[in-house]
Design a protein around this motif. Structure first.
Motif, PDB file in Angstrom:
ATOM      1  N   TRP A 216      18.210  -1.216  16.942  1.00 35.49           N
ATOM      2  CA  TRP A 216      17.074  -0.548  16.308  1.00 35.49           C
ATOM      3  C   TRP A 216      17.225   0.964  16.369  1.00 35.49           C
ATOM      4  O   TRP A 216      17.570   1.537  17.403  1.00 35.49           O
ATOM      5  N   SER A 217      16.950   1.605  15.239  1.00 38.21           N
ATOM      6  CA  SER A 217      16.918   3.065  15.157  1.00 38.21           C
ATOM      7  C   SER A 217      15.938   3.446  14.060  1.00 38.21           C
ATOM      8  O   SER A 217      16.093   3.015  12.912  1.00 38.21           O
ATOM      9  N   TRP A 218      14.915   4.233  14.436  1.00 35.00           N
ATOM     10  CA  TRP A 218      13.953   4.675  13.434  1.00 35.00           C
ATOM     11  C   TRP A 218      14.635   5.432  12.305  1.00 35.00           C
ATOM     12  O   TRP A 218      14.324   5.235  11.130  1.00 35.00           O
ATOM     13  N   ARG A 219      15.577   6.287  12.673  1.00 33.83           N
ATOM     14  CA  ARG A 219      16.249   7.097  11.654  1.00 33.83           C
ATOM     15  C   ARG A 219      17.032   6.215  10.684  1.00 33.83           C
ATOM     16  O   ARG A 219      16.940   6.385   9.463  1.00 33.83           O
ATOM     17  N   ALA A 220      17.768   5.254  11.218  1.00 32.47           N
ATOM     18  CA  ALA A 220      18.540   4.368  10.345  1.00 32.47           C
ATOM     19  C   ALA A 220      17.628   3.475   9.521  1.00 32.47           C
ATOM     20  O   ALA A 220      17.908   3.193   8.340  1.00 32.47           O
ATOM     21  N   VAL A 222      14.523   4.109   8.405  1.00 34.38           N
ATOM     22  CA  VAL A 222      13.911   4.878   7.311  1.00 34.38           C
ATOM     23  C   VAL A 222      14.956   5.283   6.283  1.00 34.38           C
ATOM     24  O   VAL A 222      14.740   5.180   5.069  1.00 34.38           O
ATOM     25  N   ALA A 223      16.121   5.732   6.758  1.00 31.58           N
ATOM     26  CA  ALA A 223      17.169   6.167   5.832  1.00 31.58           C
ATOM     27  C   ALA A 223      17.665   5.038   4.949  1.00 31.58           C
ATOM     28  O   ALA A 223      18.121   5.261   3.820  1.00 31.58           O
ATOM     29  N   TRP A 226      16.641   4.553   1.120  1.00 31.80           N
ATOM     30  CA  TRP A 226      17.187   5.354   0.030  1.00 31.80           C
ATOM     31  C   TRP A 226      18.492   4.730  -0.450  1.00 31.80           C
ATOM     32  O   TRP A 226      19.477   4.685   0.271  1.00 31.80           O
TER      33      TRP A 226
END
Length: 417
Positions: A216-220, A222-223, A226
């Motif tokens: 888990w990674s919030w940045r990954a 959300v990214a 796109w």
């Protein structure tokens, strides 16, 4: 419980699905559309008419505001729940838990709408319905590329499309025949729940092993939403064509009740909407499965999408030029012919351009934004066209041009025939 044989979640499926699986998934899909379109076709418009005087705005503006707010929620909910289902490692599988939770939440939301006492509670109830029903819809949609081989997706997409339009008819019929706003919402809520039960009770879902789930990674996370049109141009063009054709269709449907009442002068506009929906559905059902099967057999998608879009644009233009009850019936019939082929073949085309098998739910959620975003854009575009720039004649002419543009741009997709 019947188990559908299929490969692991990241793999491309190779074994055909059976008729029972297709029928159960299609029924679940149609039930979700009942939950959406009973309100959209009849109930929300009726509530807007009741609440508008106290809100200090026209019924058209209030309806546009409420449906637009719900569509914004849908824009976010569909890809987010699709992405969450991609990561789900529940014993019942990746998709089924979200189908169950989303359907239950959607039914409760419709019951809240039944008790709405004003524009704010009406808007809150509809936003909650969009949130929860999109959770179920994202999971139902992702089940197709999970379990259906490429050369069967046109046919399966056709049955899903038939169920979708029957859900629109069923929702409209339930909302009309129930005898009131409260009874209409209750009837739609009950049907939505009952419709998903055969699939979730009878068929197993594909399971994702915990060790196969990415860290888990919030940045990954959300990214990942796109999907660059530069890296995935076919997906970008496919998304744009779906958006434009759905925007055209949304412009047709949004004020249909008011169009019949205020322009066509039909005596019973609620019944008129039901009649037009039924006519549209009959012609759609006549082409939706046939178009999908035909596309599978010839191994081509683009010509079917192009010509169905052109046919829909012609029918929409007829609503602008021929503003009578017979004209509306003819336009509804022709729209059904075109939209039937578009619904099944465009769905198959979309699954053919998905970039990554492991992210099917998320990617289809992003693609489904092209279904929800028109619900936001349509009210913003339609209200000034009707109120200030020529009325319904201008509205439907603009809708026809938008739909035609979507049909033409399908030719920019190069990776699918």
């Amino acid at each position: 419980m019947t188990t559908v044989r299929a490969p692991g979640a990241p793999a491309e499926p190779v074994l055909p699905v059976g008729r029972g699986w297709t029928a159960a998934l299609s029924l679940a899909n149609g039930a979700i559309w009942v939950g959406w379109f009973g309100p959209l076709q009849i109930l929300l418009a009726s509530q807007a008419k009741d609440f508008a005087p106290g809100a200090g705005m026209s019924k058209e503006s209030l309806l546009a505001w409420v449906t637009g707010a719900g569509a914004v929620v849908s824009l976010v909910a569909n890809p987010v729940f699709g992405a969450l289902s991609d990561r789900t490692t529940a014993r019942r599988g990746r998709r089924t838990p979200w189908i169950v939770a989303g359907t239950a939440g959607g039914a409760l939301s419709l019951l809240l709408l039944a008790g709405a006492g004003g524009p704010w509670s009406m808007a809150a109830g509809w936003c909650l319905a969009q949130l929860t029903l999109n959770a179920a819809f994202a999971a139902v949609t992702a089940a197709v590329p999970d379990q259906v081989p490429r050369l069967q997706r046109g046919a399966v997409g056709g049955w899903l499309g038939a169920a979708q339009i029957l859900g629109v008819v069923g929702g409209t019929g339930l909302a009309t025949a129930a005898g009131g706003i409260t009874a209409g919402y209750v009837a739609c809520a009950v049907f939505t729940v009952l419709g998903v039960l055969p699939y979730v009770l009878r068929y197993d879902d594909l399971r994702l092993a915990p060790e196969d789930r990415p860290p888990w990674s919030w940045r990954a996370f959300v990214a990942g939403f796109w999907l660059s049109p530069r890296r995935h141009p076919d997906l970008g063009w496919a998304w744009l064509t779906r958006f434009l054709i759905n925007l055209s269709n949304s412009l047709v449907l949004l004020y249909l009740l008011y169009y019949l009442r205020d322009r066509v002068r039909y005596d019973d506009p609620g019944r008129g909407v039901l009649v037009l929906t039924a006519v549209n559905s009959l012609t759609l059902v006549a082409t939706v499965v046939v178009g999908g099967v035909w596309s599978d057999r010839v191994g081509r998608r683009k010509p079917f999408v192009v010509w169905s879009g052109v046919l829909m644009a012609v029918a929409t233009a007829a609503l602008s030029a021929w503003q009578t009850w017979p004209g509306a019936i003819v336009a509804a019939a022709v729209l059904g012919l075109g939209f039937g082929v578009f619904t099944s073949v465009d769905f198959a085309l979309m699954t053919d351009v998905l970039p990554k098998a492991a992210d099917r739910g998320k990617d289809l959620g992003v693609i489904n934004v092209a279904n929800a975003l028109p619900q936001v854009a349509a009210p913003a575009l339609a209200a000034p066209l009707v109120n200030d720039l020529g009325g319904y004649r201008t509205l439907y002419l603009v809708a026809a041009v938008i739909g035609l543009a979507g049909a033409v741009l399908v030719n920019r997709i190069h990776g699918v025939r």
